[in-house]
Design an enzyme around this catalytic site. Structure first.
Site, short mmCIF file in Angstrom:
data_model
loop_
_atom_site.label_atom_id
_atom_site.label_comp_id
_atom_site.label_asym_id
_atom_site.label_seq_id
_atom_site.Cartn_x
_atom_site.Cartn_y
_atom_site.Cartn_z
N LYS A 170 -44.74 -24.86 -46.34
CA LYS A 170 -43.61 -23.95 -46.51
C LYS A 170 -43.97 -22.54 -46.04
O LYS A 170 -43.14 -21.82 -45.48
CB LYS A 170 -43.16 -23.93 -47.97
N LYS A 238 -41.31 -12.04 -50.93
CA LYS A 238 -42.21 -12.74 -51.86
C LYS A 238 -42.95 -13.85 -51.12
O LYS A 238 -44.17 -14.00 -51.23
CB LYS A 238 -41.37 -13.30 -53.02
#
Lengths: 289, 289
Positions: A170, A238
């Site tokens: 990811k 983030k």
């Protein structure tokens, strides 16, 4: 099957709904409980804690913003750990630290709980349509048990390797999203200032070697000045922090990703953190006026 | 129709062949004449100069590397200008300067020749399959005459605006190609060093929000260590020079494109200029070992 879903936000809610529609008994929880309303209306049971969800479920999915949020869901007061028992499976759809993921999985393993990291990509539209790409880390045996459910959520599912591999993948995924958005914003800004018909540019280049998901899905949003979030800038920042940590640990230089990250910081500085990633256009446009 | 094609390289040859197969009479020329062999075998007439091609054709396509090459084809010894006559159309598939394109068109207009800039995107595969994206600048009336031929060459054709608009659009197109390749190389390098299964990563992320033409078409080439050119680094660097000129003229900052350009310069410095753009992987990998 009895399925728990913890974290029913922009992504989690439609994913839980797809599992519900596939005929499963659903138990859901969200910190802001009103975000469970649509699922309740569709037949899900709303629980008052992650532990309560886990107590009733065979498999618990999690989809929350960041590493500390997953930690709290798993190990906080009334967390999943309090309903831990052999055979329970946790599948985390959040995007969090690969290192922390390995720690969480090890702690749960001690009490008999199996763990998959299973972050997704494809935006809110992919979540709604069940066409997400799902990047999984974990044991093959556990993966095989959860696969039929993952195939409800996504059109492409892959076991990358042991626990943590899904999160590493990811991280790579987010590097593409970051630089594709930077490319889109720089090209649109150039086209605007060079006097080109920007809508025609976006349409035609999407059909050739310049094509990308970002161009086709977020280019039109920029043209329509629609900066509402499918995926928020705050969340991408983030994720980019996770990318940079992973790169630093692996001693890898990723200069363009690192530079693009700075522009997303600039977007946050401009108060665009809760807008969609396409709001980067405001920063890039702002450089040239 | 009688069609000329000047410049029968990696892109031009299959494009000319598609026009030939569509039933047109073809007249071809290439500086290195042997590159016309396959077209000759298919029934094209090989001519000994651009002017000779123009003398026999209703429409002359050009597909050569750079601005000075187009200039030479048009205005050099035995150039197209020597066969200029009212009604002749020149359609330039090359990627060259938008500013020079406007000058070329103006000079040809004086002698009755109409001009379209019609650069393409989609690689050698798109050229072969006739699935290119074609970005056209010029007058609507001229565009309409050439459109049936462009639809043989590409699956997506768009008139962007007046002469030069096609080249400006292609400049935007190349910004995407540049940053998408940079993203691909950084992500692969991170995945390699983090111990991830890179082939599985490339496959799964292509199915989500990270998807791109570059990822799907050039990712597998990097994995197979196939650095042969579909599109050469030297040519992308030439295109990026055009992009930076266009941006400077429009007073637009395109920082990530500018940075990625540096890495393609590094690729040239390593002797990779005649390799495909995916050879950028050697530069990005080299940063971290």
């Amino acid at each position: 099957m009895k399925i728990g879903y913890i974290g029913t936000g922009i992504m989690g809610a439609p994913m839980a709904l797809n599992l519900l529609r596939a005929g499963h008994e659903m138990f859901v929880y969200n910190r802001t409980i009103s975000k469970c309303d649509s699922l309740k209306a569709a037949g899900a049971v709303v629980c008052d804690s992650p532990g309560a969800v886990a107590a009733k479920s065979d498999i618990v999915f999690i989809n929350v913003p960041d590493t500390p949020d997953v930690q709290k869901v798993l190990f906080g007061d009334a967390g999943v750990i309090h309903a831990a028992r052999a055979g329970l499976i946790v599948a985390d759809n959040s995007t969090i630290s690969a290192g922390a993921t390995k720690e969480f999985a090890a702690k749960l393993k001690v009490v008999g709980v199996d763990y998959l990291d299973a972050p997704v990509s494809g935006g809110d539209v992919g979540a709604q349509k069940g066409t997400l790409a799902i990047m999984v880390g974990g044991e093959k045996e556990v993966f095989d048990k959860v696969l039929p459910l993952l195939e409800v959520l996504g059109s492409k599912v892959s076991l990358l390797g042991p626990v943590g591999s899904g999160q590493m993948c990811k991280a790579c995924n987010q590097m593409f999203c970051t630089l594709h958005m930077q490319a889109l914003c720089e090209a649109i800004t150039l086209a605007e200032n060079a006097g080109l018909d920007v809508a025609k540019m976006v349409d035609i280049v999407s059909g050739g070697a310049a094509g990308s998901w970002a161009l086709s899905n977020l280019g039109p949003k920029i043209l329509a000045n629609d900066l509402e979030p499918a995926f928020m800038i705050d969340l991408l920042v983030k994720d980019l922090k996770l990318v940079m940590e992973l790169a630093a640990d692996a001693r890898v230089a990723i200069p363009a990703t690192a530079m693009a990250k700075q522009f997303f910081h600039a977007a946050e500085a401009k108060g665009l953190g809760s807008k969609g990633t396409q709001a980067l256009i405001e920063v890039v446009r702002g450089l040239s006026k």
